[in-house]
Design an enzyme around this catalytic site. Structure first.
Site, short mmCIF file in Angstrom:
data_model
loop_
_atom_site.label_atom_id
_atom_site.label_comp_id
_atom_site.label_asym_id
_atom_site.label_seq_id
_atom_site.Cartn_x
_atom_site.Cartn_y
_atom_site.Cartn_z
N HIS A 7 -15.66 44.78 -2.52
CA HIS A 7 -14.12 44.83 -1.93
C HIS A 7 -14.31 44.90 -0.28
O HIS A 7 -15.30 45.40 0.00
CB HIS A 7 -13.33 46.08 -2.29
CG HIS A 7 -11.78 45.95 -2.06
ND1 HIS A 7 -11.40 46.39 -0.78
CD2 HIS A 7 -10.77 45.50 -2.77
CE1 HIS A 7 -10.20 46.07 -0.81
NE2 HIS A 7 -9.61 45.70 -1.86
N ASP B 291 -9.14 43.92 -9.70
CA ASP B 291 -8.83 42.58 -10.16
C ASP B 291 -9.81 42.27 -11.56
O ASP B 291 -9.41 41.63 -12.18
CB ASP B 291 -8.95 41.65 -9.22
CG ASP B 291 -8.35 41.62 -8.02
OD1 ASP B 291 -6.98 41.58 -8.09
OD2 ASP B 291 -8.85 41.50 -6.80
#
Length: 426
Positions: free
Chosen positions: A307, A364
């Site tokens: 991320h 996700d």
């Protein structure tokens, strides 16, 4: 509290004091607002990796320790103990609602959750196979034409009404982009349902039949909305704030946020994860996939790991993983992609390549599996993200109205041609 640090401006061989601003949590910030007017220098920070674009009291992310707070509350606690309506109120107002405040807030959402019938006619102007996000960008922006002359954003009451309208109307707006694509009449909101259940009935219900809410699916969807409601100054939120700094209509600002969210590196990431898992196919293919991911000459990438901010576990990923397992078990679905995801995570977290690079699963990684199990088509995943993130976008829009620095206007380091004259100039 403000402290000072001495910075050497080498061009002029002199020292200049720049203030350090301290926030409640996280790193401090060097205030460089006077760097250009005083010293004719700009700060160069591509991608804004080291730039605080604003002061905000809404959301805090500690990427090193895997922490996400909404108004100070850990995301895990909100996902367990609150619903999306409460979290939306929290983001907008700064505190969790009391009983009377909650009831009033729900009443406002119910009052404004219908779309104007003329707005519904806009959908017929899109192709049936249009991407839901393309539809949402257009229709959200079009709402500006309906609420422009009856709103004065200088007034607190009008600003709050605009924010409520956006949150309240987004479920019907998003659901209609799906039902239109499959040729099914759009159901209206039913105020006996909570926010998530209402969206599910508009999305999947048939006008000729009564919709029965599955409480497990409704709760799982509510958690999805909570986890995606806000995430500090991400690309789409920054887009909303940038547009809002010009004084633009709030519906236009949120439409800009929808457009920014559409990008595969932002809101489209969970769709990319699902496509990756489908490409891997089976647990037996995981070692080969990991080897390809490590190969710099191979275009294959393991999506859902790492991320921009988190250098530790994304705190949302564990919550979404639990919900995915619950829903699959509840529905009796044996999804091989979940097996691939679980094994892929297990292997990757023991691999030095991923450990050294701090590539941990993000939200996700499991959200696509959960949304697919609930019946959402893959191209609709980002629209759900937009539905959730509207709560954060309007909260930042409201917060920005109290800032006084004027329009956001980034500068650049110019690297083009120096001054030159047209060849016909004499």
């Amino acid at each position: 509290m403000t402290k000072y640090v001495n910075a050497v401006i080498t061009e002029e061989q002199k020292e200049s004091s720049l203030p350090i601003l301290e926030g409640t949590l996280g790193p401090h910030a060097v205030d460089i607002q006077n760097l250009y007017p005083r010293h004719n220098l700009l700060a160069f920070d591509p991608g804004f990796r080291s730039t605080a674009s604003c002061k905000s009291a809404i959301t805090f992310v500690d990427g090193d320790n895997g922490v996400l707070l909404y108004r100070g509350y850990p995301i895990e606690e909100l996902a367990e103990h609150s619903n999306f309506e409460e979290v939306t109120y929290l983001l907008m107002h700064g505190e969790l609602p009391k009983v009377d405040q909650y009831q009033e807030f729900i009443a406002l959402l119910h009052r404004h959750n219908l779309l104007h019938e003329q707005v519904m006619s806009f959908y017929r102007g899109f192709r049936r196979d249009a991407h839901p996000m393309a539809v949402m960008v257009g229709v959200v922006g079009a709402l500006s034409a309906f609420y422009h002359d009856v709103m004065d954003i200088q007034k607190q009451e009008d600003r709050m009404r605009a924010a409520i309208r956006l949150v309240a109307k987004m479920p019907m707006l998003a659901a209609a982009s799906y039902t239109y694509s499959i040729g099914r009449p759009q159901r209206y909101p039913n105020n006996k349902f909570d926010f998530s259940s209402n969206f599910l009935q508009m999305m999947f219900g048939r006008p000729s039949e009564e919709y029965v809410v599955d409480p497990v699916l409704a709760r799982a969807f509510d958690v999805i909305l909570i986890l995606h409601a806000d995430h500090e100054q991400n690309a789409s939120t920054s887009t909303v704030r940038l547009a809002a700094s010009s004084g633009a209509n709030p519906f236009a600002c949120i439409a800009a946020g929808v457009a920014s969210l559409w990008g595969p590196a932002h809101g489209g990431a969970n769709e990319a994860v699902l496509k990756m898992l489908q490409e891997i196919g089976t647990v037996e293919n995981i070692p080969k996939a990991i080897a390809r991911a490590k190969d710099k000459n191979d275009s294959f990438r393991l999506m859902g790991f790492g991320h921009r901010v988190y250098k530790n576990f994304d705190p949302r990923s564990r919550v979404i993983q639990v919900q995915a397992k619950k829903v699959l078990e509840h529905l009796g679905i044996k999804d091989p992609l979940l097996d691939v995801a679980l094994k892929l995570e297990e292997i990757a977290l023991k691999d030095s390549y991923f450990i050294e690079r701090k590539l941990y699963p993000n939200v996700d990684f499991y959200s696509g599996i959960l949304l697919r199990a609930m019946g959402f088509p893959m191209n609709f995943f980002t629209a759900i993200f937009a539905l959730a993130r509207t709560a954060g976008w309007v909260s930042h829009w409201l917060e920005l109205q109290h800032e006084s620095h004027g329009i956001d206007r980034p500068r650049q380091l110019y690297v083009g041609s120096p001054l030159r004259h047209h060849p016909k100039k004499k």
